[in-house]
Scaffold this active site. Structure first.
Site, mmCIF file in Angstrom:
data_model
loop_
_atom_site.group_PDB
_atom_site.id
_atom_site.type_symbol
_atom_site.label_atom_id
_atom_site.label_comp_id
_atom_site.label_asym_id
_atom_site.label_seq_id
_atom_site.Cartn_x
_atom_site.Cartn_y
_atom_site.Cartn_z
ATOM 1 C CG ASP A 47 8.434 3.360 -7.644
ATOM 2 O OD1 ASP A 47 7.467 3.082 -8.365
ATOM 3 O OD2 ASP A 47 8.568 4.462 -7.088
ATOM 4 C CB VAL A 74 3.678 -1.614 -1.761
ATOM 5 C CG1 VAL A 74 5.010 -0.898 -1.836
ATOM 6 C CG2 VAL A 74 2.526 -0.722 -2.254
ATOM 7 C CG ASN A 100 7.271 7.606 -0.336
ATOM 8 O OD1 ASN A 100 6.872 8.689 0.063
ATOM 9 N ND2 ASN A 100 7.466 7.341 -1.630
ATOM 10 C CE1 TYR A 164 -3.321 9.725 -0.638
ATOM 11 C CE2 TYR A 164 -4.152 11.442 0.819
ATOM 12 C CZ TYR A 164 -3.096 10.829 0.165
ATOM 13 O OH TYR A 164 -1.815 11.313 0.324
ATOM 14 C CE LYS A 168 -1.503 8.286 2.197
ATOM 15 N NZ LYS A 168 -0.184 7.640 2.057
ATOM 16 C CB THR A 199 5.173 14.964 -5.838
ATOM 17 O OG1 THR A 199 3.858 14.431 -5.591
ATOM 18 C CG2 THR A 199 5.819 15.335 -4.516
#
Ligand code: NAP
Length: 275
Positions: A47, A74, A100, A164, A168, A199
């Site tokens: 991360d 990433v 993730n 986004y 995806k 989250t």
């Protein structure tokens, strides 16, 4: 060829396996790291949040699990090379990769800047591509593995954030392409498409209550619920599944809009939630 598992018992046991979880310092990634560690895997939490990730790895190790943290952006090929080197040096193998890590932009097409678009696509989509490409050779050397890409249920419709949404939808397509290519190396590739999971990504977002109101189960999901699906796909319990995407969204994608119409038309009762 990906052979059927030798035994029908304890197929979610990940003992002796190494799993990398990107964006594993908090949120769903943290829950996935915790559950995969409980299932017996050595977990490499990767991360950009160094202090949170280190604290999580230390906490898991204190509980008797094998866990390490590695810094990973990433979007960086150099970071990916270093993380794969770390996996090779630690266990000499890689069995599971959970792609993730992700961000959201929450801007309309009119308001999305080129920088904002490129940053989001660079993390959510290119980051997933780099992860698959970087991990596959080490997985192959160990006889195969499982890659789980975290997409979103926005990958089935027109979500209000175009960057986004595009990222995806792209992850779903990338999943299928990679699955077709790497099946010959014994590597399965699947994607998980969550709906609303509260989250740090969205804890203060204005859309939470409208989303819950439309969700047939009338609630948000939990990171632990997503982690259970990730564990299934990471493990031999899903040994004949590749190139698939799995929604986990309380029924949202299955027909929330039609359900709302039916409730408002008096064709379905409101009891049971989501009206
Ligand atoms: P989260 O709580 O924000 O966790 C994401 C983690 O990824 C954070 O630690 C984040 O660090 C990290 N990260 C961000 N950019 C990174 C990068 N370039 N390299 C490595 N790590 C990076 O989010 P979450 O809700 O758990 O989301 C996890 C995944 O599920 C994402 O792919 C997201 O799109 C997807 N998803 C979430 C929901 C939901 O409702 N929460 C629904 C559908 C899909 P920072 O805090 O510094 O950004």
């Amino acid at each position: 060829m990906i052979a059927p598992p030798a035994t029908a018992a304890a197929m979610t046991d990940l003992s002796g396996r190494l799993a990398i979880i990107t964006g594993g310092s908090r949120g769903q990634g943290e829950a996935e790291a915790r559950l995969l560690a409980r299932a017996g895997a050595a977990v490499l939490i990767a991360d950009v949040l160094d202090s949170e990730g280190t604290a999580l790895a230390d906490a898991l190790a204190a509980d008797g699990h094998e866990a390490r943290f590695a810094h990973l952006d990433v979007a960086s090929p150099e970071d990916w090379a270093a993380v794969i080197d770390e996996a090779r040096g630690w266990k000499g193998r890689l069995d599971v990769l959970v792609n993730n890590a992700g961000i959201i932009n929450r801007k309309s097409t009119s308001d999305t800047t080129l920088d904002g678009w490129n940053r989001l696509i660079g993390i959510n989509l290119t980051g997933t591509f780099l992860g698959i490409q970087s991990a596959a050779p080490l997985m192959r050397a160990g006889g195969g593995g499982s890659i789980v890409n975290i997409a979103s249920n926005s990958a089935f419709s027109g979500h209000y954030d175009p960057a986004y949404t595009a990222s995806k939808w792209g992850v779903r397509g990338l999943t299928r392409s990679a699955a077709m290519e790497y099946v010959t190396w014994g590597i399965r590739v699947n994607s998980v498409c969550p709906g609303l999971i509260v989250t740090g990504l969205n804890a203060n977002a204005s859309h939470l209550q409208p989303m819950i109101g439309l969700t047939p189960m009338a609630r948000s999901g939990t990171p632990d619920e997503v982690a259970q699906l990730v564990l299934f796909l990471a493990s031999d319990a899903s040994s004949f599944i590749t190139g698939e995407d799995f929604t986990i969204d309380g029924g949202f994608t299955a027909g929330a809009a039609y359900r709302r119409v039916a409730v408002e038309s008096g064709l379905l009762p409101t009891a049971g939630g989501g009206g």
